[in-house]
Enzyme design. Structure first.
Site, short mmCIF file in Angstrom:
data_model
loop_
_atom_site.label_atom_id
_atom_site.label_comp_id
_atom_site.label_asym_id
_atom_site.label_seq_id
_atom_site.Cartn_x
_atom_site.Cartn_y
_atom_site.Cartn_z
N PHE A 22 46.93 25.34 81.76
CA PHE A 22 45.64 24.68 81.51
C PHE A 22 45.75 23.16 81.41
CE2 PHE A 22 46.10 28.64 78.96
CZ PHE A 22 45.55 29.49 79.90
N CYS A 23 46.65 22.57 82.20
CA CYS A 23 46.82 21.11 82.20
C CYS A 23 47.11 20.58 80.80
CB CYS A 23 45.59 20.39 82.77
SG CYS A 23 45.22 20.87 84.44
N ALA A 24 47.81 21.36 80.02
CA ALA A 24 48.20 20.90 78.68
C ALA A 24 49.60 21.46 78.42
CB ALA A 24 47.20 21.38 77.64
N HIS A 59 46.32 16.90 79.98
CA HIS A 59 47.05 15.85 80.71
C HIS A 59 46.18 14.61 80.97
CE1 HIS A 59 49.83 19.24 82.39
NE2 HIS A 59 50.03 18.99 81.11
#
Ligand SMILES: Cc1ncc(COP(=O)(O)O)c(C=O)c1O
Length: 468
Positions: free
Chosen positions: A373-375, A127
């Protein structure tokens, strides 16, 4: 040098043999497989931070002994970073920032001033390498190969159809979800061929692979590069942004002391780089720690460590592939030739990722990460979710039901990890996947799990100094 052996570098890392309380009141030596999130410091870095604290003072304008010494150390750290990456300071500048997120936001803020331009991102991005481009300017997102790798053809196609509008290609050096290493110099060549620049989010790559930004006249050179000290064994709050000198025009995004040559009642004359991009008092200790980490990694043998990690990662992925009910996101391609970091995200059939992570921690003293995982887009894709599936989850999460968020469990290794740790981890996953979970766990509204009755009590060292 003889070939690396398991545990060879362990003594050089701080806090890696911590006794961790587990189910039933016992303690086990903790296993940290969450290095992609943040790493422990190298012992030398930790010791240097303690020693340097006695010498620390403000940098740049102080005439006192400690100020001059701190300024020298700070600028030496910049030099170390510069040499490490092959930066030619005539063309590029090394700027100390807080970390990768900070660096990417700064590029995006500058880039957004150039109206009518677009940034190309891949579906693989964290992100931090997606949201700044999306919300500060205009972006196009290109898809990946079926297995979740960078698709050079898709990038070229987007650049071609961008008709010169795409000014920047933003790509990660390695994914924090699959560990896939991106062909950054090939992407750079493509970007340059179509009149764009490249920004590499090296948060995951820099700690493991030696990066050369290459001279400006090399078609595969890297224009921008960002990474974080806390993922590179120097968790003291500093990171790095490498950028072309000619990129910064007009007023800097962050303004304040140190960034100017002179300020009159009416005018501001900005200082030269890097000062104009380092307004405010810099994180001297963090920058020096990062410089020492780089030097230490080079001394210990950067490429030998990578070879060792590749072997360890291969052992882990091969082991996971043999456990019924476990699937590894992005497939089982091993890390031969350094094309994959020693990192694997996986799902266990029938078990929530949060439950697996809680059981690994509470029953085996193994620290992993779980979630997206911020993705998010990349994880949704790797979980084979279509747009309808994602819309449904989005509805649930927006309504406050975060339990609906899918995800995976991630294990990420570092050179101090050992084969014995990988084997204990594989045994733990095998038991968990068989349903052999000893404790009872409760899921909270945010989707996370904890043991019924709570985690064993944690005594933070701050208890000794904070008066309650
Ligand atoms: C690939 C990638 N990019 C960017 C970031 C953000 O790094 P930081 O939190 O240090 O700013 C991370 C952190 O996990 C990452 O893995």
């Amino acid at each position: 040098m003889s070939s690396p052996h398991s545990g060879q570098w362990r003594e050089h890392f701080a806090g890696v043999d911590l006794p961790v309380p587990v189910l039933g009141g016992a303690t086990l030596t903790g296993i940290n497989f969450d290095n992609a999130a943040s790493t422990p410091p190298l012992s030398r870095v930790r010791d240097m931070v303690t020693a340097f604290s006695d010498l620390y003072s403000s940098v740049h304008r102080g005439t006192g002994y400690k100020s001059r010494l701190s300024t020298e150390a700070y600028e030496q750290a910049r030099e170390l970073v510069s040499k490490f990456l092959g930066v030619d300071e005539k063309d590029q500048v090394v700027i100390f920032v807080k970390g990768t997120t900070d660096a990417l936001n700064r590029i995006a803020a500058e880039e957004a001033r150039l109206n009518g331009r677009q940034v190309l991102v891949t579906e693989m991005e964290h992100h931090a390498d997606l949201l700044p481009w999306r919300h500060r300017g205009d972006h196009v997102m290109v898809g990946l190969s079926d297995e979740g790798h960078i698709d050079l053809e898709a990038i070229e196609h987007a650049l071609k159809s961008g008709d010169g509008k795409i000014s920047l290609v933003a790509v990660c050096g390695a994914s924090n979800v699959t560990g896939f290493v991106s062909p950054i110099h090939e992407v750079a060549e493509l970007a340059h061929r179509y009149g764009a620049r490249i920004s590499v989010d090296a948060a995951q790559l820099a700690p493991h692979h030696r990066i050369d930004v290459r001279p400006a006249d090399d078609p595969g050179h890297l224009d921008f590069l960002s990474f974080s000290g806390h993922k590179m064994y120097a968790p003291y709050g500093a990171g790095v942004l490498i950028a072309p000198r000619d990129f910064f025009a007009g007023a800097p995004e962050v303004m304040g002391g140190g960034a100017i040559s002179i300020v009159t009642w009416d005018d501001t004359v900005w200082a030269d780089l890097p000062d104009r991009e380092e307004a405010g008092s810099p994180n001297v200790i963090g920058a020096v720690a990062l410089g020492v980490a780089i030097e230490t990694l080079l001394e210990l043998g950067f490429s030998e460590m990578l070879d060792y990690e590749v072997g360890l990662g291969g052992r882990m992925i091969a082991g996971l592939s043999g456990i019924p009910g476990v699937s590894v996101l992005g497939g089982l391609e091993p890390s031969t030739g350094g094309t994959r970091l020693a990192l694997a995200s996986f799902v266990v059939e029938g078990l929530h990722h949060g439950l697996v992570a809680a059981a690994l921690s509470h029953e085996w003293a193994i620290a992993v990460r779980h979630g997206c995982f911020c993705a998010n887009p990349y994880v949704f894709r790797l979980l084979h979710m279509n747009r309808d599936d994602v819309a449904e989850v989005e509805g649930e999460v927006t309504a406050g039901r975060r339990k609906a968020l899918p995800g995976a469990v991630r294990a990420s290794l570092a050179p101090y990890n050992t084969e014995a740790e990988v084997d204990r981890f594989l045994e733990a996953v095998r038991q968990v996947a068989r349903g052999r979970i000893k404790a009872t766990y409760e899921q909270a509204a945010d989707g996370t799990y904890s043991p019924a009755g709570g985690w064993p009590r944690i005594t933070s060292p701050l208890h000794a100094v904070v008066k309650h």
